[in-house]
Design a protein around this motif. Structure first.
Motif, PDB file in Angstrom:
ATOM      1  N   ASP A 272       0.808  -1.213   0.000  1.00  0.00           N
ATOM      2  CA  ASP A 272       0.000   0.000   0.000  1.00  0.00           C
ATOM      3  C   ASP A 272       0.846   1.270   0.000  1.00  0.00           C
ATOM      4  N   ASN A 273       0.232   2.330  -0.552  1.00  0.00           N
ATOM      5  CA  ASN A 273       0.825   3.669  -0.610  1.00  0.00           C
ATOM      6  C   ASN A 273       2.154   3.675  -1.362  1.00  0.00           C
ATOM      7  N   ASN A 274       2.130   3.130  -2.586  1.00  0.00           N
ATOM      8  CA  ASN A 274       3.229   3.212  -3.523  1.00  0.00           C
ATOM      9  C   ASN A 274       2.647   3.642  -4.877  1.00  0.00           C
ATOM     10  N   PHE A 275       3.311   3.268  -5.946  1.00  0.00           N
ATOM     11  CA  PHE A 275       2.842   3.643  -7.285  1.00  0.00           C
ATOM     12  C   PHE A 275       2.771   2.410  -8.191  1.00  0.00           C
ATOM     13  N   PHE A 276       2.511   1.246  -7.630  1.00  0.00           N
ATOM     14  CA  PHE A 276       2.385   0.041  -8.425  1.00  0.00           C
ATOM     15  C   PHE A 276       1.151   0.138  -9.320  1.00  0.00           C
ATOM     16  N   HIS A 277       1.240  -0.487 -10.498  1.00  0.00           N
ATOM     17  CA  HIS A 277       0.127  -0.406 -11.448  1.00  0.00           C
ATOM     18  C   HIS A 277      -0.077  -1.765 -12.100  1.00  0.00           C
ATOM     19  N   SER A 297      -4.149   2.481  -2.201  1.00  0.00           N
ATOM     20  CA  SER A 297      -3.420   3.703  -2.563  1.00  0.00           C
ATOM     21  C   SER A 297      -2.279   3.416  -3.534  1.00  0.00           C
ATOM     22  N   ASN A 298      -2.612   2.707  -4.607  1.00  0.00           N
ATOM     23  CA  ASN A 298      -1.705   2.490  -5.726  1.00  0.00           C
ATOM     24  C   ASN A 298      -2.445   2.865  -7.008  1.00  0.00           C
ATOM     25  N   LEU A 319      -8.421  -2.833  -0.715  1.00  0.00           N
ATOM     26  CA  LEU A 319      -8.221  -2.488  -2.129  1.00  0.00           C
ATOM     27  C   LEU A 319      -8.515  -1.010  -2.387  1.00  0.00           C
ATOM     28  N   ASP A 320      -8.526  -0.192  -1.342  1.00  0.00           N
ATOM     29  CA  ASP A 320      -8.892   1.220  -1.454  1.00  0.00           C
ATOM     30  C   ASP A 320      -8.035   1.982  -2.467  1.00  0.00           C
ATOM     31  N   GLU A 351     -13.177   4.340  -3.142  1.00  0.00           N
ATOM     32  CA  GLU A 351     -12.509   5.193  -4.125  1.00  0.00           C
ATOM     33  C   GLU A 351     -11.911   4.386  -5.275  1.00  0.00           C
ATOM     34  N   ASN A 352     -12.776   3.627  -5.923  1.00  0.00           N
ATOM     35  CA  ASN A 352     -12.416   2.947  -7.155  1.00  0.00           C
ATOM     36  C   ASN A 352     -13.449   3.330  -8.221  1.00  0.00           C
TER      37      ASN A 352
END
Length: 863
Positions: A272-277, A297-298, A319-320, A351-352
């Motif tokens: 969580d809280n990274n930039f994985f996509h 938060s990705n 999965l937020d 928030e999806n």
């Protein structure tokens, strides 16, 4: 190392003579004994844990000391965990050359880690975690047998050493201030099973050499400054990995699709809280032991894998805040499969970009009927379905979720396409015995409020505004001892407000405006001493405004506008010093307006729509009240009826009122209700405090008094270290002490007073009353513990440890706190129990006055 001459001198200083042959013989090895005494000299022992460390007892029998069987005078283990010791670690411990285990964790040691510990070549376990140690980590390369190194939760700086011993199995360095990168040399420690460097400032990425760590089971690197443009590839080779966390970093890239196949033993997975996509890999379900997945938060896109339900051990799925999609029924199959996750306690997907028909699934575009699969998730403790478009009747099976504790928000589910009524509120809610918050705002519920909700004896917040409810407000709600907030505005409720409302001693917010409630406002409302906000506007109340409202000293907002109230305005309202807003507009009041208190601030009150009002502040521009007619001699025939009889009646009434006031004063003194701390304070329950203190464990006990016990613990999402003061309600006078401390601290704010974070007034797991205060944790302990140590043993170093400058600062801090207490604008507060043990010190040696259980109050007189 001590020389023979040094040994001789120390023995002389110890008073060695012929009467101490058993202890002071030159035939034995006393290096270890002298080293321990040198260690003791450098610390203070406020809890007297080292009382056995004296010349009357062989040092191998001292508290925490174990000696070798083969070498009776050589120490092999020193275990002083959680003994309340304060001071610096003496370098003399480096002389304990036979030492295998050194446990000094969970104390208040400061200063640097002595480099001499690096000479202990037999040392196997070193635990110095949960202290306030500073400086860099010294070289431990010569500790060739070291298997466990625990330095968690200190203030260590600098990089991770590159010469970590190669036999190490557990390396725990989290919660420090370490910098630099992760040394590639760690990859040479092939025995390493635990590596925890979370909560530091480490940069770079995970070295590729880590692929050689075949024994690594736990790798925690969250809350650092790691960066990189691809998923750390060496992780995929660690087939025995159980726990993996890189949360709160700056990592990015796609998560490999085969990760679940490569890590079959994974139980904890935190990105969580990274930039994985990219997509959430469906192969995760092959890691069948997974219990926690947090990828919030990705920038993950696509659909949630429909096979997620195969993870039968899963208890938390977050999965937020991603870009996950659902457009048809197939995309929603993951919800059906989740019904197989019977251990699931936490599920959030806020928030999806979810759409279509279908726990926290708030703020999406969900529609259709409520998903029946939720009924199988009996362990859920938090369900969120708000801000969606569900339709139909809320099913009775919702009450089978009996473990829900904190909140069940269903607010704003009014459908935009099919505006159907959502029916009655299920009475099965009453089965949810752990429920603390019920929020059904902005729906289309009709019918009546179920009386059975009165069975929810843990309920604190009841929010059902903006619906179509009718009928009266059940009196059973007012008998819930824990109820803090009742918001039922904008419904079609009618009937009267029951007198039982006076039983709601904890009630802070009462909003029942915009209904059809009639009758008089109950005088018993004045018994709700914790009320801050009363909104009874736009109803049909009649009769007089109860004077008892003027006794709610915590009241800040009172809105009685748009009713049918008559009579006068109680002058007692002018005594409410905290009242910020008063709205009496559009009633039928007919009297002279008071001029003191809130009535002197014309911008804080509204009185429009009452044509019978007169007088008041000049800024109101109201007509003067007519003068009272003088007595006429023609009225002497009726003087008895017009003057004497009313006068006698008033005297009798005054006597009755005096008796009632005295009686109510006694009742107030007996009250044990929790004065409110305001809506900005975080909410905690008994269960939160129980978990945060490890079940109020004796290991977390940091203080004990006549009325309470104080525990250290960790609360809230960021696991903040706090002090939890639990009141012993079975002790006479404790309830009075609790109320006194709450009243003293609820409205005071000063940097030299212990800051209260929040409070808890509830029941414990056995149904007994439970009251506690949560305050900020003071790592330096109390002043008494620092000033008074074992000076009777000739140890005065602890007494002199506080410098003269620090002592003067402490005196100034305490004086500032007392000046504020005695002269603040809410009235004087007299502490009545000021002593060194009630003066607490933070990590910067700033003094804070605490323990207001005996405080006394004197209202400000303006003098």
């Amino acid at each position: 190392m001590l020389t023979s001459i040094g040994v001789l001198l120390l023995l002389v200083l110890m008073g060695c003579h012929h009467t101490h042959v058993a202890m002071c013989s030159f035939n034995g090895n006393f290096t270890d004994q002298l080293s321990l005494l040198e260690f003791k000299k450098g610390i203070s022992d406020p809890k007297q844990a080292l009382m056995s460390w004296n010349d009357r007892t062989h040092f191998c029998s001292w508290e925490g000391v174990l000696c070798s069987v083969k070498h009776p005078d050589r120490v092999t283990s020193l275990n002083l965990t959680r003994r309340g010791l304060v001071g610096e670690i003496s370098p003399s411990l480096g002389n304990l050359t036979f030492l295998k285990v050194l446990l000094l964790n969970l104390n208040s040691f400061s200063g640097e880690i002595p480099p001499s510990l690096g000479q202990l070549h037999r040392l196997q376990i070193l635990k110095l975690d949960y202290n306030t140690l500073q400086g860099v980590i010294p070289s431990l390369a010569n500790c060739s047998n070291l298997k466990e190194l625990w330095l968690r939760n200190n203030q260590l700086t600098g990089p991770i050493p590159i010469d970590i011993p190669h036999a190490l199995e557990k390396l725990v360095l989290s919660l420090n201030n370490l910098t630099g990168t992760i040394p590639t040399s760690l990859a040479n420690i092939t025995t390493l099973s635990v590596l925890d460097v979370a909560f530091n400032s480490i940069e770079g990425n995970i070295p590729n050499e880590f692929a050689k760590l075949s024994a690594l089971q736990f790798l925690f690197m969250g809350r650092n400054k790691l960066s990189g443009y691809c998923f750390p590839q060496p992780i995929l080779n660690l087939c025995v990995l159980v726990g993996f966390s890189v949360a709160y970093n700056d990592l990015s890239g796609d998560v490999p699709s085969y990760i679940g196949n490569s890590l079959p033993n994974l139980e904890i997975f935190e990105l969580d809280n990274n930039f994985f996509h990219g997509h959430i890999p469906s192969s995760l379900t092959n890691a069948s032991k997974l219990t926690l997945i947090d990828v919030s938060s990705n920038r993950f896109a696509g659909v949630v894998p429909r096979s997620i339900g195969k993870l039968s051990r899963l208890y938390s799925l977050n999965l937020d805040s991603n870009k996950l999609l659902t457009r048809n029924m197939q995309d929603w199959e993951f919800m059906d499969s989740l019904a197989n996750c019977t251990e699931l306690q936490e599920f959030t997907i806020t928030e999806n970009h979810l759409e279509g028909n279908i726990l926290y699934m708030a703020d999406n575009h969900l529609s259709g009927v409520f998903p029946s699969g939720l009924a199988n998730l009996r362990n859920l403790i938090n369900v969120g379905l708000s801000m969606n478009r569900f339709v139909g009747v809320l099913p009775e099976w919702i009450g089978t979720l009996t473990n829900v504790q904190v909140v069940l928000p269903l607010l704003e589910n009014t459908p935009k396409v099919h505006p159907k009524s959502t029916g009655a509120i299920p009475s099965s809610f009453s089965n949810m015995s752990q429920l603390e918050e019920l929020d059904l705002d902005f729906n289309r519920f009709d019918g009546q409020i179920p009386q059975a909700l009165g069975n929810l004896q843990m309920l604190r917040f009841l929010n059902i505004p903006n619906n179509n409810l009718h009928g009266s407000i059940p009196k059973e709600l007012f008998r819930i001892s824990t109820i803090v907030q009742i918001i039922l505005s904008s419904n079609n409720l009618d009937g009267t407000l029951h007198d039982d409302i006076g039983n709601a001693k904890q009630l802070t917010y009462l909003h029942i405006s915009s209904n059809n409630i009639s009758g008089e406002i109950p005088r018993t409302l004045g018994n709700c001493e914790s009320l801050e906000d009363i909104n009874l506007d736009h109803d049909a109340f009649s009769g007089n405004i109860p004077a008892s409202l003027g006794g709610i000293t915590s009241l800040q907002i009172l809105n009685l506008s748009h009713n049918n109230l008559t009579g006068s305005i109680p002058t007692s309202l002018a005594n409410l010093k905290l009242l910020e807003l008063l709205d009496l507009s559009f009633n039928h009041l007919n009297c002279e307006i008071p001029t003191k208190g809130i009535f002197s601030n014309v911008t804080a009150m509204w009185i429009d729509g009452n044509p019978g009002l007169c007088g008041g502040a000049l800024e109101l521009h109201l007509p003067a009240c007519p003068a009272k007619p003088l007595y006429s001699s023609k009225q002497h025939q009726s003087i008895v009826w017009k003057v004497m009889v009313p006068l006698a009646t008033l005297l009798s009434l005054a006597m009755v009122v005096s008796v009632i006031v005295l009686w109510r004063g006694k009742q107030k003194r007996k009250s044990v209700s929790l004065p409110t701390f305001g809506s900005t304070f975080p909410k905690v329950s008994y269960n939160d405090l129980y978990r945060g203190t490890e079940g109020f464990s004796v290991h977390n006990l940091i203080g004990k008094g006549r009325y309470s016990s104080v525990y250290q613990g960790k609360l809230f999402q960021d696991r903040t270290m706090v002090a939890v003061k639990v009141f012993s309600l079975e002790t006479k006078g404790t309830q009075k002490s609790f109320v006194a401390e709450c009243n003293a601290l609820r409205n005071v704010r000063h940097r030299n007073l212990v800051r209260i974070i929040t409070a808890c007034s509830s029941t414990d797991s056995k149904g007994n009353d439970f009251k506690a205060l949560v305050s900020e944790f003071m790592p330096r302990g109390d002043l008494h513990a620092l000033l008074y140590s074992t000076r009777d043993d000739g140890d005065i170093s602890a007494f002199t440890r506080i410098t003269l400058a620090q002592r003067i600062c402490i005196v100034v801090h305490v004086a500032d706190a007392l000046e504020y207490l005695h002269h603040n604008n809410q009235g004087a507060i007299v502490h009545c129990d000021l002593k060194p043990s009630n003066i607490l010190l933070d990590e910067n040696m700033i003094a804070h006055v605490g323990d207001f259980g005996l405080a006394r109050f004197r209202e400000a007189d303006g003098g």
